[in-house]
Design a protein around this motif. Structure first.
Motif, mmCIF file in Angstrom:
data_model
loop_
_atom_site.group_PDB
_atom_site.id
_atom_site.type_symbol
_atom_site.label_atom_id
_atom_site.label_comp_id
_atom_site.label_asym_id
_atom_site.label_seq_id
_atom_site.Cartn_x
_atom_site.Cartn_y
_atom_site.Cartn_z
ATOM 1 N N PRO A 182 37.055 49.803 22.764
ATOM 2 C CA PRO A 182 36.688 48.509 22.161
ATOM 3 C C PRO A 182 37.729 48.075 21.133
ATOM 4 O O PRO A 182 38.230 48.873 20.352
ATOM 5 C CB PRO A 182 35.337 48.801 21.503
ATOM 6 N N GLU A 183 38.024 46.789 21.181
ATOM 7 C CA GLU A 183 39.043 46.231 20.282
ATOM 8 C C GLU A 183 38.452 45.748 18.967
ATOM 9 O O GLU A 183 39.162 45.573 18.002
ATOM 10 C CB GLU A 183 39.752 45.050 20.967
ATOM 11 N N THR A 184 37.158 45.504 18.960
ATOM 12 C CA THR A 184 36.542 44.935 17.771
ATOM 13 C C THR A 184 35.982 46.035 16.880
ATOM 14 O O THR A 184 35.775 47.162 17.311
ATOM 15 C CB THR A 184 35.389 43.994 18.161
ATOM 16 N N GLY A 185 35.709 45.686 15.661
ATOM 17 C CA GLY A 185 35.069 46.625 14.761
ATOM 18 C C GLY A 185 33.607 46.279 14.602
ATOM 19 O O GLY A 185 33.085 45.407 15.291
ATOM 20 N N GLY A 186 32.944 46.932 13.698
ATOM 21 C CA GLY A 186 31.580 46.599 13.354
ATOM 22 C C GLY A 186 30.569 46.900 14.434
ATOM 23 O O GLY A 186 30.703 47.847 15.194
ATOM 24 N N THR A 187 29.533 46.049 14.487
ATOM 25 C CA THR A 187 28.393 46.299 15.360
ATOM 26 C C THR A 187 28.787 46.338 16.832
ATOM 27 O O THR A 187 28.336 47.203 17.584
ATOM 28 C CB THR A 187 27.324 45.200 15.151
ATOM 29 N N LEU A 188 29.625 45.406 17.266
ATOM 30 C CA LEU A 188 30.012 45.378 18.684
ATOM 31 C C LEU A 188 30.715 46.672 19.081
ATOM 32 O O LEU A 188 30.484 47.211 20.154
ATOM 33 C CB LEU A 188 30.922 44.180 18.969
ATOM 34 N N GLN A 189 31.573 47.171 18.218
ATOM 35 C CA GLN A 189 32.269 48.423 18.529
ATOM 36 C C GLN A 189 31.266 49.573 18.597
ATOM 37 O O GLN A 189 31.338 50.405 19.496
ATOM 38 C CB GLN A 189 33.338 48.716 17.491
ATOM 39 N N ALA A 190 30.339 49.594 17.673
ATOM 40 C CA ALA A 190 29.346 50.666 17.660
ATOM 41 C C ALA A 190 28.493 50.638 18.926
ATOM 42 O O ALA A 190 28.186 51.680 19.507
ATOM 43 C CB ALA A 190 28.464 50.555 16.418
ATOM 44 N N VAL A 191 28.135 49.444 19.376
ATOM 45 C CA VAL A 191 27.338 49.309 20.609
ATOM 46 C C VAL A 191 28.148 49.800 21.800
ATOM 47 O O VAL A 191 27.637 50.539 22.661
ATOM 48 C CB VAL A 191 26.901 47.838 20.808
ATOM 49 N N ALA A 192 29.416 49.420 21.867
ATOM 50 C CA ALA A 192 30.268 49.841 22.983
ATOM 51 C C ALA A 192 30.439 51.360 22.989
ATOM 52 O O ALA A 192 30.377 51.997 24.047
ATOM 53 C CB ALA A 192 31.630 49.159 22.886
ATOM 54 N N VAL A 193 30.636 51.950 21.833
ATOM 55 C CA VAL A 193 30.827 53.404 21.753
ATOM 56 C C VAL A 193 29.570 54.132 22.213
ATOM 57 O O VAL A 193 29.641 55.104 22.968
ATOM 58 C CB VAL A 193 31.239 53.827 20.326
ATOM 59 N N ARG A 194 28.415 53.638 21.791
ATOM 60 C CA ARG A 194 27.166 54.280 22.237
ATOM 61 C C ARG A 194 27.004 54.169 23.751
ATOM 62 O O ARG A 194 26.614 55.125 24.417
ATOM 63 C CB ARG A 194 25.960 53.660 21.525
ATOM 64 N N ALA A 195 27.329 53.002 24.301
ATOM 65 C CA ALA A 195 27.211 52.806 25.754
ATOM 66 C C ALA A 195 28.183 53.727 26.489
ATOM 67 O O ALA A 195 27.836 54.331 27.505
ATOM 68 C CB ALA A 195 27.483 51.347 26.105
ATOM 69 N N ALA A 196 29.386 53.846 25.976
ATOM 70 C CA ALA A 196 30.385 54.718 26.617
ATOM 71 C C ALA A 196 29.935 56.174 26.576
ATOM 72 O O ALA A 196 30.071 56.907 27.564
ATOM 73 C CB ALA A 196 31.734 54.552 25.925
ATOM 74 N N LYS A 197 29.367 56.593 25.463
ATOM 75 C CA LYS A 197 28.895 57.979 25.357
ATOM 76 C C LYS A 197 27.767 58.261 26.343
ATOM 77 O O LYS A 197 27.662 59.378 26.856
ATOM 78 C CB LYS A 197 28.435 58.276 23.928
ATOM 79 N N ARG A 198 26.937 57.256 26.611
ATOM 80 C CA ARG A 198 25.878 57.446 27.613
ATOM 81 C C ARG A 198 26.482 57.664 28.995
ATOM 82 O O ARG A 198 26.000 58.475 29.771
ATOM 83 C CB ARG A 198 24.924 56.246 27.618
ATOM 84 N N VAL A 199 27.552 56.936 29.300
ATOM 85 C CA VAL A 199 28.241 57.139 30.590
ATOM 86 C C VAL A 199 28.832 58.551 30.634
ATOM 87 O O VAL A 199 28.679 59.279 31.616
ATOM 88 C CB VAL A 199 29.338 56.081 30.806
ATOM 89 N N CYS A 200 29.465 58.958 29.568
ATOM 90 C CA CYS A 200 30.066 60.299 29.507
ATOM 91 C C CYS A 200 29.011 61.392 29.689
ATOM 92 O O CYS A 200 29.293 62.433 30.295
ATOM 93 C CB CYS A 200 30.771 60.526 28.174
ATOM 94 N N ALA A 201 27.813 61.156 29.172
ATOM 95 C CA ALA A 201 26.763 62.182 29.241
ATOM 96 C C ALA A 201 26.441 62.566 30.673
ATOM 97 O O ALA A 201 26.043 63.698 30.944
ATOM 98 C CB ALA A 201 25.505 61.698 28.521
ATOM 99 N N GLY A 202 26.642 61.654 31.610
ATOM 100 C CA GLY A 202 26.360 61.955 33.008
ATOM 101 C C GLY A 202 27.596 62.215 33.843
ATOM 102 O O GLY A 202 27.529 62.229 35.064
ATOM 103 N N CYS A 203 28.708 62.432 33.203
ATOM 104 C CA CYS A 203 29.992 62.574 33.909
ATOM 105 C C CYS A 203 30.243 64.036 34.301
ATOM 106 O O CYS A 203 30.143 64.930 33.457
ATOM 107 C CB CYS A 203 31.118 62.065 33.012
ATOM 108 N N VAL A 204 30.600 64.248 35.556
ATOM 109 C CA VAL A 204 30.794 65.616 36.050
ATOM 110 C C VAL A 204 32.115 66.234 35.583
ATOM 111 O O VAL A 204 32.315 67.432 35.735
ATOM 112 C CB VAL A 204 30.709 65.674 37.593
ATOM 113 N N VAL A 205 33.017 65.430 35.040
ATOM 114 C CA VAL A 205 34.308 65.978 34.589
ATOM 115 C C VAL A 205 34.438 65.910 33.062
ATOM 116 O O VAL A 205 35.544 65.967 32.526
ATOM 117 C CB VAL A 205 35.495 65.262 35.268
ATOM 118 N N ARG A 206 33.312 65.833 32.400
ATOM 119 C CA ARG A 206 33.336 65.659 30.948
ATOM 120 C C ARG A 206 34.096 66.780 30.223
ATOM 121 O O ARG A 206 34.905 66.515 29.337
ATOM 122 C CB ARG A 206 31.902 65.575 30.438
ATOM 123 N N GLU A 207 33.825 68.010 30.575
ATOM 124 C CA GLU A 207 34.491 69.118 29.882
ATOM 125 C C GLU A 207 35.999 69.082 30.084
ATOM 126 O O GLU A 207 36.768 69.299 29.139
ATOM 127 C CB GLU A 207 33.929 70.459 30.352
#
Ligand code: SF4
Length: 107
Positions: free
Chosen positions: A46-71
């Protein structure tokens, strides 16, 4: 040749990974199985700061949580960042800020 939206999205994310996380080198083959392969780049970098960045980071982490190559992703990103000392974006289920904190503790 017709290029699908999914193929374009995959190419965009892979290009960003190559540029940001692997210093322009080839993206490791594990990325072919990555859950983020067709995700918007703005979610992981995410290029922005603040709330939008925080929302994007949380969404990305949810995708990572189900990723088979995470480690593998996290191991390669940490190895790269330990050489380059540049941290940006969500990778391996972690934010750049988290990886910076870990790095600071190791020094
Ligand atoms: S762990 Fe997250 S950033 Fe890494 S490949 Fe999987 S989805 Fe992408």
């Amino acid at each position: 040749m017709i290029v699908s939206d999914a193929a374009r999205a995959t190419a965009a994310v892979r290009s960003r990974f190559r540029t940001v996380l692997f210093a322009g080198g080839p993206v490791p083959s594990w990325h072919e199985r990555a859950a983020c392969a067709s995700a918007p780049t703005s979610m992981f970098f995410p290029e922005t700061g603040g709330t939008l960045q925080a929302v994007a980071v949380r969404a990305a982490k949810r995708v990572c949580a189900g990723c088979v190559v995470r480690e593998q992703c996290l191991a390669d990103v940490l190895a790269y960042e330990s050489r380059a000392h540049r941290r940006y974006g969500v990778a391996g289920g972690t934010s750049a800020a988290q990886r910076s904190q870990w790095s600071g503790r190791r020094r």
